[in-house]
Design a protein around this motif. Structure first.
Motif, mmCIF file in Angstrom:
data_model
loop_
_atom_site.group_PDB
_atom_site.id
_atom_site.type_symbol
_atom_site.label_atom_id
_atom_site.label_comp_id
_atom_site.label_asym_id
_atom_site.label_seq_id
_atom_site.Cartn_x
_atom_site.Cartn_y
_atom_site.Cartn_z
ATOM 1 N N UNK A 167 0.816 -1.199 0.000
ATOM 2 C CA UNK A 167 0.000 0.000 0.000
ATOM 3 C C UNK A 167 0.852 1.251 0.000
ATOM 4 N N UNK A 168 0.196 2.405 -0.126
ATOM 5 C CA UNK A 168 0.864 3.707 -0.177
ATOM 6 C C UNK A 168 0.282 4.630 0.889
ATOM 7 N N UNK A 169 1.158 5.456 1.460
ATOM 8 C CA UNK A 169 0.746 6.462 2.442
ATOM 9 C C UNK A 169 1.185 7.830 1.949
ATOM 10 N N UNK A 170 0.371 8.843 2.220
ATOM 11 C CA UNK A 170 0.644 10.215 1.774
ATOM 12 C C UNK A 170 0.636 11.143 2.974
ATOM 13 N N UNK A 171 1.565 12.069 2.965
ATOM 14 C CA UNK A 171 1.615 13.043 4.057
ATOM 15 C C UNK A 171 2.054 14.382 3.497
ATOM 16 N N UNK A 203 -7.984 8.714 -0.185
ATOM 17 C CA UNK A 203 -9.246 8.088 -0.601
ATOM 18 C C UNK A 203 -9.134 7.452 -1.986
ATOM 19 N N UNK A 204 -8.303 8.008 -2.848
ATOM 20 C CA UNK A 204 -8.175 7.489 -4.219
ATOM 21 C C UNK A 204 -7.097 6.415 -4.363
ATOM 22 N N UNK A 205 -5.990 6.542 -3.595
ATOM 23 C CA UNK A 205 -4.865 5.638 -3.791
ATOM 24 C C UNK A 205 -4.327 5.032 -2.501
ATOM 25 N N UNK A 256 -4.397 2.592 -9.347
ATOM 26 C CA UNK A 256 -3.547 2.305 -8.201
ATOM 27 C C UNK A 256 -2.190 2.967 -8.384
ATOM 28 N N UNK A 257 -1.576 3.324 -7.283
ATOM 29 C CA UNK A 257 -0.308 4.049 -7.330
ATOM 30 C C UNK A 257 0.843 3.155 -7.769
ATOM 31 N N UNK A 258 0.791 1.847 -7.469
ATOM 32 C CA UNK A 258 1.849 0.949 -7.901
ATOM 33 C C UNK A 258 1.898 0.819 -9.420
ATOM 34 N N UNK A 259 0.818 1.134 -10.084
ATOM 35 C CA UNK A 259 0.796 1.121 -11.533
ATOM 36 C C UNK A 259 1.030 2.478 -12.146
ATOM 37 N N UNK A 260 1.460 3.454 -11.338
ATOM 38 C CA UNK A 260 1.701 4.805 -11.842
ATOM 39 C C UNK A 260 0.448 5.628 -11.974
ATOM 40 N N UNK A 261 -0.602 5.232 -11.262
ATOM 41 C CA UNK A 261 -1.873 5.950 -11.389
ATOM 42 C C UNK A 261 -1.907 7.286 -10.689
ATOM 43 N N UNK A 262 -1.129 7.461 -9.662
ATOM 44 C CA UNK A 262 -1.182 8.742 -8.997
ATOM 45 C C UNK A 262 -0.475 8.755 -7.659
ATOM 46 N N UNK A 263 -0.138 9.942 -7.207
ATOM 47 C CA UNK A 263 -0.370 11.254 -7.841
ATOM 48 C C UNK A 263 0.556 11.550 -9.018
ATOM 49 N N UNK A 264 1.562 10.667 -9.245
ATOM 50 C CA UNK A 264 2.459 10.817 -10.395
ATOM 51 C C UNK A 264 2.796 9.422 -10.909
ATOM 52 N N UNK A 265 3.449 9.347 -12.074
ATOM 53 C CA UNK A 265 3.876 8.060 -12.608
ATOM 54 C C UNK A 265 5.143 7.539 -11.948
ATOM 55 N N UNK A 266 5.752 8.345 -11.081
ATOM 56 C CA UNK A 266 7.025 7.971 -10.486
ATOM 57 C C UNK A 266 6.920 6.745 -9.587
ATOM 58 N N UNK A 267 5.733 6.432 -9.084
ATOM 59 C CA UNK A 267 5.572 5.306 -8.157
ATOM 60 C C UNK A 267 5.296 3.988 -8.874
ATOM 61 N N UNK A 268 5.412 3.961 -10.198
ATOM 62 C CA UNK A 268 5.123 2.722 -10.924
ATOM 63 C C UNK A 268 6.211 1.684 -10.679
#
Length: 489
Positions: free
Chosen positions: A127-131, A143-145, A182-194
């Motif tokens: 999973x991903x966490x944002x701060x 809520x989205x990722x 999903x963020x692991x697929x580069x969905x957001x908030x940027x493609x850098x997390x793919x």
């Protein structure tokens, strides 16, 4: 082994079926009543109908089955073995010949000895966490990722050689991770997390498709040519200027610190490599829209989605260095990993020229001393006259430094970490000063459970995934944590 089993099944039928087959193949020599009586005395029941005449080869087949079931050979069996010895030898010789013929027939329909099929299955859970300082932005991204993610990637690689020196490579691939959900697929908030293992066939998860199709062959001692309808840049480079990573996390860190020069273009194309000792030179061209026939597209055109790369490399025993130059048509998502602001500029019609200087050093042996890989990329972008380029990116840069330990602490255990800056704008058209920089970091430990299974806990951190798109006066960071299990067969 399966071919041998199938051959055995095709030959070893019941005793009655065998006796019928062998009797049909030879002139019938009836068994005298004395031998029939010996069969009965030995406890061997015939499965021949009463109205049929038992011949010597049928009797030998029945005797062989009966003898194998006997705990010891009593007098009647010994007499029969002596009497029918010639038929028993011939019977066994014929069975061996039929088994060999059956195996050869089955092998004729199997893969050739030079064909190999390899499979790699990868499962991801994490999973991903944002701060950051903006509660509104944080809550929106969570809520989205922010949900936990379970996904997979499947690769089936078929390779064959016709001469022992050439190579035909086909790769089928399926997955459910590469999407904007999903963020692991580069969905957001940027493609850098793919992730490097994030894949699916376009917008369709769980669909198997041809992901690679190319043919490589040598000409003379120093030249190698590659052609393909689904070919990527890396297989057409004589040298890859990095030894990182043994196991992958972010796809960003698989591009030798220069995502501009070492891009992810995939399509129809070809290349040539020249190698002599440690020195190598590579040239290649790829058209992402090479299969399309509409005006301006195809292999050569303003909408071909093309990239051309030249590389000069030097690979010594423990170190190597390479310089690369690539020209890329904008507007076709050929460069994947940059800040969102820079990617928008790359989507405007024009040409981006990427340069790279990358290299590595590795110790003589495994242990506590890590290998070091580093790379730097510098990119210049020109736009078509029809584009209002004021405020767009003119110069961008990137860099990476990575360390990797092999057999660290325990045998078959490796560890790696990398830090760098994905492509970010350093100069804009019109002279404005960009504020686009951000850092990316990753770390992982890979444990080999068996020859076929490895487990890799990993994490990555993006200090400023939105780059220049970060709302003024706010901050945002992203942390991804996951477990990767890889099975190879």
């Amino acid at each position: 082994m399966p071919l041998a089993l199938l051959g055995l099944l095709s030959v070893l039928h019941t005793s009655a079926a065998r006796s019928e087959r062998f009797s049909a193949a030879r002139a019938s020599v009836p068994v005298p009543p004395s031998l029939e009586q010996l069969l009965k005395d030995a406890g061997c029941r015939t499965e021949i109908a009463p109205e049929q005449t038992l011949d010597r080869f049928q009797a030998a087949a029945l005797l062989e089955d009966c003898w194998q079931l006997q705990e010891s050979a009593h007098e009647a069996v010994r007499r029969l073995l002596s009497e029918l010895s010639h038929e028993l030898i011939q019977l066994r010789r014929d069975r061996v010949n039929q088994l060999s013929a059956s195996v050869e027939s089955l092998e004729a329909t199997a893969f050739s000895p030079t064909t190999r099929l390899k499979g790699v299955t990868t499962f991801i859970i994490g999973g991903n966490a944002f701060s950051g300082s903006s509660d509104t932005l944080n809550n929106d991204l969570r809520s989205r990722f922010g949900g936990s993610i379970v996904g997979y990637d499947e690769k089936l690689i078929l390779r064959t050689s016709f001469t022992g020196k050439d190579l035909l490579n086909l790769r089928l691939r399926a997955g459910d991770l590469d999407s904007d959900r999903n963020a692991f697929g580069g969905g957001g908030p940027s493609q850098l997390s793919e992730l490097e293992v994030a894949f699916q066939q376009g917008p369709f998860p769980n669909r198997l498709g041809v992901n690679r199709a190319w043919y490589q062959f040598p000409v003379g001692e120093n030249w190698t040519f590659t052609v393909g309808s689904r070919v990527n840049q890396s297989v057409m480079l004589a040298m890859w200027p990095s030894v990182y990573p043994d196991d992958t996390v972010l796809d960003l860190f698989t591009q030798a610190g220069a995502s501009g020069a070492y891009s992810s273009n995939l399509g129809a194309g070809g290349g040539v490599m020249w190698e002599r000792g440690p020195l190598s030179v590579s040239l290649n061209y790829i058209a992402g829209n090479g299969e399309n026939g509409f005006s301006g597209s195809g292999m050569i055109g303003v909408d071909a989605g093309s990239s051309a790369t030249a590389q000069v490399g030097y690979a010594a025993e423990t170190w190597g260095i390479a310089a690369a130059l690539a020209t890329i048509q904008n507007g076709f998502n050929i460069i994947d990993y940059a800040s969102p602001f820079t990617l928008r500029s790359f989507n405007q019609p024009g040409i981006t020229t990427g340069t790279a200087l990358s290299g590595y050093w590795q110790p003589d042996g495994n242990g506590w001393v890590p290998s070091i890989s580093a790379g730097w990329g510098w990119n210049s972008t020109r736009y078509r006259q029809s584009v209002n380029s004021d405020g767009l990116v003119s110069i961008s840069q990137s860099w990476t430094v990575a360390l990797q330990w092999s057999d660290w602490l325990w045998e078959d255990t490796s560890m790696g970490m990398a830090v760098g800056q994905p492509i970010f704008a350093t100069a804009l058209k019109g002279g404005a000063t960009p504020d686009d920089a951000g850092y990316a970091m990753e770390g992982w430990i890979s444990v080999q459970i068996s020859d076929a299974i490895s487990v890799t806990p990993a994490l990555f951190y993006l200090s400023r995934p939105l780059g220049a798109d970060t709302p003024q006066g706010t901050s945002l960071s992203q942390l991804g944590v996951f477990m990767k299990t890889t099975l190879r067969f």
